[in-house]
Each structure stands twice: as C-alpha cells, then as structure tokens.
Motif scaffolding. Structure first.
Motif, PDB file in Angstrom:
ATOM      1  N   ILE A  52       1.497  14.093 -15.755  1.00  0.00           N
ATOM      2  CA  ILE A  52       1.507  13.745 -17.177  1.00  0.00           C
ATOM      3  C   ILE A  52       1.229  14.986 -18.027  1.00  0.00           C
ATOM      4  O   ILE A  52       1.882  15.214 -19.046  1.00  0.00           O
ATOM      5  CB  ILE A  52       0.460  12.645 -17.479  1.00  0.00           C
ATOM      6  CG1 ILE A  52       0.845  11.346 -16.773  1.00  0.00           C
ATOM      7  CG2 ILE A  52       0.301  12.420 -18.965  1.00  0.00           C
ATOM      8  CD1 ILE A  52       2.102  10.702 -17.287  1.00  0.00           C
ATOM      9  N   THR A  53       0.262  15.800 -17.609  1.00  0.00           N
ATOM     10  CA  THR A  53      -0.055  17.028 -18.339  1.00  0.00           C
ATOM     11  C   THR A  53       1.133  17.978 -18.338  1.00  0.00           C
ATOM     12  O   THR A  53       1.454  18.588 -19.370  1.00  0.00           O
ATOM     13  CB  THR A  53      -1.280  17.718 -17.712  1.00  0.00           C
ATOM     14  OG1 THR A  53      -2.359  16.786 -17.675  1.00  0.00           O
ATOM     15  CG2 THR A  53      -1.680  18.944 -18.498  1.00  0.00           C
ATOM     16  N   LEU A  54       1.787  18.089 -17.205  1.00  0.00           N
ATOM     17  CA  LEU A  54       2.969  18.947 -17.109  1.00  0.00           C
ATOM     18  C   LEU A  54       4.071  18.455 -18.041  1.00  0.00           C
ATOM     19  O   LEU A  54       4.694  19.249 -18.750  1.00  0.00           O
ATOM     20  CB  LEU A  54       3.476  18.973 -15.666  1.00  0.00           C
ATOM     21  CG  LEU A  54       4.743  19.787 -15.417  1.00  0.00           C
ATOM     22  CD1 LEU A  54       4.455  21.270 -15.638  1.00  0.00           C
ATOM     23  CD2 LEU A  54       5.245  19.548 -14.018  1.00  0.00           C
ATOM     24  N   ILE A  55       4.283  17.173 -18.078  1.00  0.00           N
ATOM     25  CA  ILE A  55       5.312  16.598 -18.945  1.00  0.00           C
ATOM     26  C   ILE A  55       4.964  16.824 -20.413  1.00  0.00           C
ATOM     27  O   ILE A  55       5.821  17.193 -21.217  1.00  0.00           O
ATOM     28  CB  ILE A  55       5.494  15.097 -18.652  1.00  0.00           C
ATOM     29  CG1 ILE A  55       6.081  14.899 -17.259  1.00  0.00           C
ATOM     30  CG2 ILE A  55       6.409  14.441 -19.680  1.00  0.00           C
ATOM     31  CD1 ILE A  55       6.035  13.471 -16.787  1.00  0.00           C
ATOM     32  N   ALA A  56       3.702  16.609 -20.754  1.00  0.00           N
ATOM     33  CA  ALA A  56       3.281  16.769 -22.145  1.00  0.00           C
ATOM     34  C   ALA A  56       3.421  18.221 -22.598  1.00  0.00           C
ATOM     35  O   ALA A  56       3.871  18.488 -23.725  1.00  0.00           O
ATOM     36  CB  ALA A  56       1.838  16.304 -22.306  1.00  0.00           C
TER      37      ALA A  56
ATOM     38  N   ARG B  65       7.560   7.740 -11.598  1.00  0.00           N
ATOM     39  CA  ARG B  65       7.056   6.676 -12.471  1.00  0.00           C
ATOM     40  C   ARG B  65       7.384   5.299 -11.907  1.00  0.00           C
ATOM     41  O   ARG B  65       6.545   4.390 -11.947  1.00  0.00           O
ATOM     42  CB  ARG B  65       7.642   6.812 -13.873  1.00  0.00           C
ATOM     43  CG  ARG B  65       7.041   7.939 -14.667  1.00  0.00           C
ATOM     44  CD  ARG B  65       7.629   8.008 -16.049  1.00  0.00           C
ATOM     45  NE  ARG B  65       7.077   9.123 -16.797  1.00  0.00           N
ATOM     46  CZ  ARG B  65       7.553   9.548 -17.942  1.00  0.00           C
ATOM     47  NH1 ARG B  65       8.611   8.961 -18.481  1.00  0.00           N
ATOM     48  NH2 ARG B  65       6.994  10.567 -18.561  1.00  0.00           N
ATOM     49  N   ALA B  66       8.592   5.137 -11.383  1.00  0.00           N
ATOM     50  CA  ALA B  66       8.978   3.855 -10.782  1.00  0.00           C
ATOM     51  C   ALA B  66       8.118   3.552  -9.557  1.00  0.00           C
ATOM     52  O   ALA B  66       7.671   2.410  -9.365  1.00  0.00           O
ATOM     53  CB  ALA B  66      10.456   3.872 -10.414  1.00  0.00           C
ATOM     54  N   GLN B  67       7.858   4.567  -8.748  1.00  0.00           N
ATOM     55  CA  GLN B  67       7.008   4.383  -7.581  1.00  0.00           C
ATOM     56  C   GLN B  67       5.579   4.039  -7.993  1.00  0.00           C
ATOM     57  O   GLN B  67       4.936   3.197  -7.361  1.00  0.00           O
ATOM     58  CB  GLN B  67       7.016   5.639  -6.711  1.00  0.00           C
ATOM     59  CG  GLN B  67       8.314   5.858  -5.978  1.00  0.00           C
ATOM     60  CD  GLN B  67       8.326   7.164  -5.192  1.00  0.00           C
ATOM     61  OE1 GLN B  67       7.378   7.954  -5.257  1.00  0.00           O
ATOM     62  NE2 GLN B  67       9.402   7.392  -4.461  1.00  0.00           N
ATOM     63  N   GLN B  68       5.096   4.673  -9.030  1.00  0.00           N
ATOM     64  CA  GLN B  68       3.742   4.396  -9.515  1.00  0.00           C
ATOM     65  C   GLN B  68       3.635   2.958 -10.004  1.00  0.00           C
ATOM     66  O   GLN B  68       2.642   2.279  -9.738  1.00  0.00           O
ATOM     67  CB  GLN B  68       3.389   5.374 -10.642  1.00  0.00           C
ATOM     68  CG  GLN B  68       1.963   5.279 -11.110  1.00  0.00           C
ATOM     69  CD  GLN B  68       0.977   5.796 -10.097  1.00  0.00           C
ATOM     70  OE1 GLN B  68       1.303   6.604  -9.240  1.00  0.00           O
ATOM     71  NE2 GLN B  68      -0.248   5.318 -10.181  1.00  0.00           N
TER      72      GLN B  68
ATOM     73  N   ALA C 122      17.351  18.776 -15.162  1.00  0.00           N
ATOM     74  CA  ALA C 122      17.920  17.444 -14.949  1.00  0.00           C
ATOM     75  C   ALA C 122      17.365  16.838 -13.664  1.00  0.00           C
ATOM     76  O   ALA C 122      17.029  15.651 -13.626  1.00  0.00           O
ATOM     77  CB  ALA C 122      19.439  17.530 -14.888  1.00  0.00           C
ATOM     78  N   GLU C 123      17.247  17.666 -12.635  1.00  0.00           N
ATOM     79  CA  GLU C 123      16.670  17.182 -11.381  1.00  0.00           C
ATOM     80  C   GLU C 123      15.221  16.774 -11.573  1.00  0.00           C
ATOM     81  O   GLU C 123      14.778  15.762 -11.037  1.00  0.00           O
ATOM     82  CB  GLU C 123      16.741  18.270 -10.316  1.00  0.00           C
ATOM     83  CG  GLU C 123      18.102  18.462  -9.708  1.00  0.00           C
ATOM     84  CD  GLU C 123      18.065  19.499  -8.599  1.00  0.00           C
ATOM     85  OE1 GLU C 123      17.092  19.515  -7.810  1.00  0.00           O
ATOM     86  OE2 GLU C 123      19.011  20.291  -8.529  1.00  0.00           O
ATOM     87  N   LEU C 124      14.490  17.564 -12.339  1.00  0.00           N
ATOM     88  CA  LEU C 124      13.090  17.257 -12.601  1.00  0.00           C
ATOM     89  C   LEU C 124      12.959  15.938 -13.346  1.00  0.00           C
ATOM     90  O   LEU C 124      12.084  15.125 -13.030  1.00  0.00           O
ATOM     91  CB  LEU C 124      12.435  18.383 -13.400  1.00  0.00           C
ATOM     92  CG  LEU C 124      10.942  18.211 -13.708  1.00  0.00           C
ATOM     93  CD1 LEU C 124      10.146  18.144 -12.413  1.00  0.00           C
ATOM     94  CD2 LEU C 124      10.466  19.352 -14.568  1.00  0.00           C
TER      95      LEU C 124
ATOM     96  N   LEU D  35      13.443  13.156 -10.906  1.00  0.00           N
ATOM     97  CA  LEU D  35      12.275  13.026 -10.038  1.00  0.00           C
ATOM     98  C   LEU D  35      11.101  12.390 -10.780  1.00  0.00           C
ATOM     99  O   LEU D  35      10.364  11.586 -10.201  1.00  0.00           O
ATOM    100  CB  LEU D  35      11.879  14.390  -9.480  1.00  0.00           C
ATOM    101  CG  LEU D  35      12.845  14.999  -8.464  1.00  0.00           C
ATOM    102  CD1 LEU D  35      12.391  16.412  -8.099  1.00  0.00           C
ATOM    103  CD2 LEU D  35      12.945  14.135  -7.235  1.00  0.00           C
ATOM    104  N   ILE D  36      10.927  12.741 -12.036  1.00  0.00           N
ATOM    105  CA  ILE D  36       9.840  12.151 -12.823  1.00  0.00           C
ATOM    106  C   ILE D  36      10.054  10.656 -12.983  1.00  0.00           C
ATOM    107  O   ILE D  36       9.118   9.858 -12.838  1.00  0.00           O
ATOM    108  CB  ILE D  36       9.726  12.858 -14.189  1.00  0.00           C
ATOM    109  CG1 ILE D  36       9.179  14.266 -13.995  1.00  0.00           C
ATOM    110  CG2 ILE D  36       8.844  12.058 -15.143  1.00  0.00           C
ATOM    111  CD1 ILE D  36       9.216  15.124 -15.237  1.00  0.00           C
ATOM    112  N   LYS D  37      11.297  10.260 -13.254  1.00  0.00           N
ATOM    113  CA  LYS D  37      11.587   8.828 -13.372  1.00  0.00           C
ATOM    114  C   LYS D  37      11.321   8.104 -12.057  1.00  0.00           C
ATOM    115  O   LYS D  37      10.786   7.000 -12.046  1.00  0.00           O
ATOM    116  CB  LYS D  37      13.040   8.615 -13.794  1.00  0.00           C
ATOM    117  CG  LYS D  37      13.302   8.944 -15.237  1.00  0.00           C
ATOM    118  CD  LYS D  37      14.751   8.698 -15.605  1.00  0.00           C
ATOM    119  CE  LYS D  37      15.022   9.108 -17.053  1.00  0.00           C
ATOM    120  NZ  LYS D  37      16.435   8.915 -17.410  1.00  0.00           N
TER     121      LYS D  37
END
Length: 77
Positions: free
Chosen positions: A13-17, A41-44, A31-33, A36-38
């Motif tokens: 989350i910090t990295l995204i922010a 989030r789905a796994q979480q 785009a790959e990142l 992967l983030i999506k």
C-alpha cells in the motif's frame, strides 16, 4: 492475519501510494505491476473471506463441543 502478511500488505500500500504521488512516467514494467497489484488485492480479499468462514466454522464447532459436554455430564456413566 499473520503479521508477515499484514506487513507485506502495508508495504505494498505504501509503495502504491508513493508511486501515485510522483509524476506519471511510463515504464515497460508498470503494466505488469498493475496486473500483479490487482491479483494481490484479489487474493487478499479471498483470504479475508476464507478467514471469516474459518472463524464461523470454529464458533459452530466450539458450540457443538460445549453442548456435547453438557449432555455428557448430565447423562451419567
């Protein structure tokens, strides 16, 4: 949740922010990142839903054990 997973999630989350606060730059891996983030989030979300189901099943099991103990103590030997 496990502390390790929570730490990894907070770091993500910090990295995204911090990435969104910078000027938008087009990197080939961005785009790959995002994909992967999506996925993370789905796994979480799936893990949180599974944890809720596990907690409900544990509560049901604990109640069944409690009732069984009550009946066994009343039944005699």
């Amino acid at each position: 949740m496990k502390p390790t997973l929570m730490f990894a999630f907070c770091a993500l989350i910090t990295l995204i922010a911090s990435a969104s606060a910078q000027a938008p730059q087009q990197h080939p891996g961005q785009a790959e990142l995002a994909v992967l983030i999506k996925e993370v989030r789905a796994q979480q979300t799936a893990m949180a839903a599974n944890q809720i189901k596990i907690n409900e099943k544990l509560a049901t099991l604990a109640e069944s054990i409690r009732v069984a103990r009550i009946y066994s103590s009343r039944g005699g030997r």
